[in-house]
Design a protein around this motif. Sequence first.
Motif, PDB file in Angstrom:
ATOM      1  N   ASP A 107     -43.931 -26.644  31.119  1.00 21.07           N
ATOM      2  CA  ASP A 107     -42.396 -26.502  30.967  1.00 21.07           C
ATOM      3  C   ASP A 107     -41.543 -26.674  32.111  1.00 21.07           C
ATOM      4  OD1 ASP A 107     -43.673 -26.526  28.313  1.00 21.07           O
ATOM      5  OD2 ASP A 107     -43.441 -24.310  27.909  1.00 21.07           O
ATOM      6  N   ILE A 108     -42.015 -26.288  32.968  1.00 23.87           N
ATOM      7  CA  ILE A 108     -40.984 -25.862  34.302  1.00 23.87           C
ATOM      8  C   ILE A 108     -41.079 -27.125  35.015  1.00 23.87           C
ATOM      9  CG2 ILE A 108     -40.466 -24.317  36.303  1.00 23.87           C
ATOM     10  CD1 ILE A 108     -42.202 -22.407  34.500  1.00 23.87           C
ATOM     11  N   ASN A 109     -39.933 -27.551  35.429  1.00 27.92           N
ATOM     12  CA  ASN A 109     -39.895 -28.904  36.283  1.00 27.92           C
ATOM     13  C   ASN A 109     -39.321 -28.351  37.605  1.00 27.92           C
ATOM     14  OD1 ASN A 109     -39.468 -31.115  37.659  1.00 27.92           O
ATOM     15  ND2 ASN A 109     -38.445 -32.288  36.249  1.00 27.92           N
ATOM     16  N   PHE A 110     -40.188 -28.089  38.420  1.00 27.27           N
ATOM     17  CA  PHE A 110     -39.584 -27.726  39.995  1.00 27.27           C
ATOM     18  C   PHE A 110     -38.842 -28.626  40.759  1.00 27.27           C
ATOM     19  CE2 PHE A 110     -43.343 -24.980  38.847  1.00 27.27           C
ATOM     20  CZ  PHE A 110     -42.818 -23.757  39.022  1.00 27.27           C
ATOM     21  N   ASP A 111     -38.846 -29.826  40.287  1.00 24.24           N
ATOM     22  CA  ASP A 111     -37.954 -30.780  40.974  1.00 24.24           C
ATOM     23  C   ASP A 111     -36.767 -31.054  40.337  1.00 24.24           C
ATOM     24  OD1 ASP A 111     -39.950 -31.514  42.756  1.00 24.24           O
ATOM     25  OD2 ASP A 111     -41.219 -32.702  41.106  1.00 24.24           O
ATOM     26  N   GLN A 112     -36.368 -30.354  39.177  1.00 24.21           N
ATOM     27  CA  GLN A 112     -35.147 -30.226  38.645  1.00 24.21           C
ATOM     28  C   GLN A 112     -34.499 -28.988  38.545  1.00 24.21           C
ATOM     29  OE1 GLN A 112     -34.001 -33.254  36.539  1.00 24.21           O
ATOM     30  NE2 GLN A 112     -32.187 -32.152  36.412  1.00 24.21           N
ATOM     31  N   ASP A 113     -33.281 -28.869  38.957  1.00 26.54           N
ATOM     32  CA  ASP A 113     -32.427 -27.520  39.111  1.00 26.54           C
ATOM     33  C   ASP A 113     -32.403 -27.314  37.588  1.00 26.54           C
ATOM     34  OD1 ASP A 113     -32.322 -27.986  41.804  1.00 26.54           O
ATOM     35  OD2 ASP A 113     -30.084 -28.066  41.775  1.00 26.54           O
ATOM     36  N   GLY A 114     -32.500 -26.040  37.193  1.00 30.79           N
ATOM     37  CA  GLY A 114     -32.146 -25.464  35.964  1.00 30.79           C
ATOM     38  C   GLY A 114     -32.936 -24.079  35.624  1.00 30.79           C
ATOM     39  N   GLU A 115     -32.860 -23.668  34.741  1.00 25.91           N
ATOM     40  CA  GLU A 115     -33.395 -22.152  34.333  1.00 25.91           C
ATOM     41  C   GLU A 115     -34.300 -22.298  33.366  1.00 25.91           C
ATOM     42  OE1 GLU A 115     -30.417 -19.011  34.429  1.00 25.91           O
ATOM     43  OE2 GLU A 115     -31.924 -17.666  33.305  1.00 25.91           O
ATOM     44  N   TYR A 116     -35.560 -21.975  33.618  1.00 25.03           N
ATOM     45  CA  TYR A 116     -36.640 -22.125  32.652  1.00 25.03           C
ATOM     46  C   TYR A 116     -37.138 -20.822  32.123  1.00 25.03           C
ATOM     47  CZ  TYR A 116     -36.392 -26.678  35.151  1.00 25.03           C
ATOM     48  OH  TYR A 116     -36.048 -27.983  35.348  1.00 25.03           O
ATOM     49  N   ALA A 117     -37.636 -20.855  30.752  1.00 27.08           N
ATOM     50  CA  ALA A 117     -38.605 -19.669  30.383  1.00 27.08           C
ATOM     51  C   ALA A 117     -39.814 -19.607  31.203  1.00 27.08           C
ATOM     52  CB  ALA A 117     -38.495 -19.965  29.083  1.00 27.08           C
ATOM     53  N   ALA A 118     -40.294 -18.588  31.489  1.00 22.48           N
ATOM     54  CA  ALA A 118     -41.642 -18.543  32.195  1.00 22.48           C
ATOM     55  C   ALA A 118     -42.417 -17.498  31.816  1.00 22.48           C
ATOM     56  CB  ALA A 118     -41.294 -18.317  33.707  1.00 22.48           C
ATOM     57  N   ASN A 119     -43.617 -17.803  31.302  1.00 22.53           N
ATOM     58  CA  ASN A 119     -44.389 -16.670  30.656  1.00 22.53           C
ATOM     59  C   ASN A 119     -45.722 -16.633  31.864  1.00 22.53           C
ATOM     60  OD1 ASN A 119     -43.142 -16.895  28.462  1.00 22.53           O
ATOM     61  ND2 ASN A 119     -44.282 -18.309  27.309  1.00 22.53           N
ATOM     62  N   VAL A 120     -45.931 -15.286  31.931  1.00 19.00           N
ATOM     63  CA  VAL A 120     -46.982 -15.052  32.777  1.00 19.00           C
ATOM     64  C   VAL A 120     -47.949 -14.198  32.362  1.00 19.00           C
ATOM     65  CG1 VAL A 120     -47.328 -13.931  35.418  1.00 19.00           C
ATOM     66  CG2 VAL A 120     -45.126 -15.235  34.927  1.00 19.00           C
ATOM     67  N   ALA A 121     -49.305 -14.418  32.882  1.00 18.12           N
ATOM     68  CA  ALA A 121     -50.181 -13.618  32.280  1.00 18.12           C
ATOM     69  C   ALA A 121     -50.714 -13.138  33.754  1.00 18.12           C
ATOM     70  CB  ALA A 121     -51.191 -14.100  31.220  1.00 18.12           C
ATOM     71  N   GLY A 122     -51.467 -11.743  33.757  1.00 14.00           N
ATOM     72  CA  GLY A 122     -52.260 -11.566  34.986  1.00 14.00           C
ATOM     73  C   GLY A 122     -52.425  -9.982  34.910  1.00 14.00           C
ATOM     74  N   THR A 123     -52.720  -9.656  35.964  1.00 13.98           N
ATOM     75  CA  THR A 123     -53.274  -8.399  36.455  1.00 13.98           C
ATOM     76  C   THR A 123     -52.473  -7.634  37.423  1.00 13.98           C
ATOM     77  OG1 THR A 123     -55.536  -9.172  36.170  1.00 13.98           O
ATOM     78  CG2 THR A 123     -55.303  -7.124  37.057  1.00 13.98           C
ATOM     79  N   ILE A 139     -37.451 -18.466  35.316  1.00 17.41           N
ATOM     80  CA  ILE A 139     -37.419 -19.101  36.897  1.00 17.41           C
ATOM     81  C   ILE A 139     -36.219 -19.969  36.897  1.00 17.41           C
ATOM     82  CG2 ILE A 139     -38.705 -20.750  38.264  1.00 17.41           C
ATOM     83  CD1 ILE A 139     -41.251 -19.385  37.397  1.00 17.41           C
ATOM     84  N   LYS A 140     -35.286 -19.592  37.943  1.00 14.96           N
ATOM     85  CA  LYS A 140     -34.181 -20.769  38.171  1.00 14.96           C
ATOM     86  C   LYS A 140     -34.469 -21.402  39.331  1.00 14.96           C
ATOM     87  CE  LYS A 140     -29.243 -19.951  38.142  1.00 14.96           C
ATOM     88  NZ  LYS A 140     -28.512 -19.024  38.524  1.00 14.96           N
ATOM     89  N   VAL A 141     -34.596 -22.796  39.095  1.00 16.99           N
ATOM     90  CA  VAL A 141     -34.820 -23.727  40.068  1.00 16.99           C
ATOM     91  C   VAL A 141     -33.244 -23.923  40.816  1.00 16.99           C
ATOM     92  CG1 VAL A 141     -35.839 -25.795  41.063  1.00 16.99           C
ATOM     93  CG2 VAL A 141     -36.919 -24.500  39.111  1.00 16.99           C
ATOM     94  N   VAL A 142     -33.296 -24.019  41.862  1.00 11.12           N
ATOM     95  CA  VAL A 142     -32.010 -24.222  42.620  1.00 11.12           C
ATOM     96  C   VAL A 142     -32.257 -25.064  43.879  1.00 11.12           C
ATOM     97  CG1 VAL A 142     -29.520 -23.915  43.605  1.00 11.12           C
ATOM     98  CG2 VAL A 142     -30.213 -22.753  41.676  1.00 11.12           C
TER      99      VAL A 142
END
Lengths: 188, 305
Positions: A107-123, A139-142
């Motif tokens: 869902d996140i386009n790192f080549d396109q500026d914008g703000e994306y919802a980001a879900n993270v799973a981890g330890t 995550i905000k890409v600028v």
Amino acid sequence: MRNLFFIALGATALLWAFAPVPKVYFQNQKGDITFFSSAALEDITAVNHKSSALLKTADGSLTVKVPIRSFEFEKDLMYKHFLQKKYMWADEHPEAEFAGKLTNLADINFDQDGEYAANVAGTLTIRGVSKDYQVNGTIKVVGNKLTCHAKFNVKLADHEVPIPKVVTENIAEVVEVTINLDMEEYAK
Amino acid sequence: MRNRINLLASCLLILALLGTLPARGQTLDSLLNAANGIGDEIIYEQATFQTTRLVNGHSVEQDAKGVLNFRISHRFGPPSPGRPAYNLFGLDEANIRIAFEYGLTDKVMVGVGRCKDPGKAFDGFAKARILHQCRGGKNMPISLSYFASISVKTGDPALLGWIPNVSYPKWARVAYAHQVLLARKFSERLSLQLAPTLVHRNMVRGRSEANDVWACGMGGRYMVSPSTSLNFEYFYLLPNQLAPGFSAPYALGVDIETGGHVFQLHLTNSIGMTEPAFITETAIPVKATGIRFGFNLSRVFNVNT
């Protein structure tokens, strides 16, 4: 024969042109990571501007390291106590570490500026004790920069952080952690 | 010819695929090491001792910048000989020091205090951290501080044991102390300290006493639980500096730390609580050891951070 050569050349060109180039984002000892404890007798806030992080868009992996000694408190005595064995035991466990993955990488386009919802799973490992977390943030890409933001709760008992009885009125059982990463695309 | 072109084609394909693959070798640690070098971080030892005093004497700990430390200390009397309960094990007689101490910077602190015995004295001091024990990017095996104080007895001549109707110079009431504090935190539990000290008294009792008294403090702490330590302290005095009847001070104590308080409870043979007093005026009572109970209570306030 000759055809094969041109097919290979064409395939190369296509792959280079259309495959998203994987990126590596890096944060070197900055950002801010805050924890907030609200208890009966007092509120405690500490902030850390020395965290490091690595995010790879190829597989969505995210690693964050937080040096325990770099938390800044309002009161010096709080800092001194914080490092001791009865709380964080910084000599034995100098860092807190998170290792996880973006579960909605597509869902996140790192080549396109914008703000994306980001879900993270981890330890998350604090004081040597690990626990799995699911965190939802943004995550905000600028340009070639990423700003990651998340807020979640950490129960001290989950990480076996001992709280001396005399200060149970001063320190909350669950502290609120706010993450602000300030990453930049890594250039070798 | 065919083979060559095939080879070239395969190479190009592999290259093309590689270009789309992530750089596998990069980890956060490898990037951090590449950017910052390894082992650069300097780790300064914190909490070599629980508070700015070991028992009577200073420790290498400082009050941080903007911290006001309000200290109340008591030394009680020795239990009355043969009838220890008569004066409630000495609690009927109390000497008190009240002091305000303040961290000007993280490395320099000052303080003023008033102590009832001996001689109703006001004192002022400054302490500066010169070396701070650290490891990692820089290695310093010890902490070193310099301490200097002045104390002025304000008691009446009779209280000070002066000859009546004799005019003494004003400066006769003044004494100074200079001290170098050398300490090392050996582990989370054990810290030891040496404290070479010079006390100068402008006036002494007589020829049997030296104006300049040289001493060396030695002491340490051992943490018996995460919040409690055992402390000990002894000042060795070079011989023939004090009149008979005066002894080197020693103390054994317990530090109990809570949020913003440190309670120091101890047994000591000295009644004084400033360097000139406990180093040069620890009198031994006749037919007794002079060991008494005492405590220091420290409460810190952040007045300016």
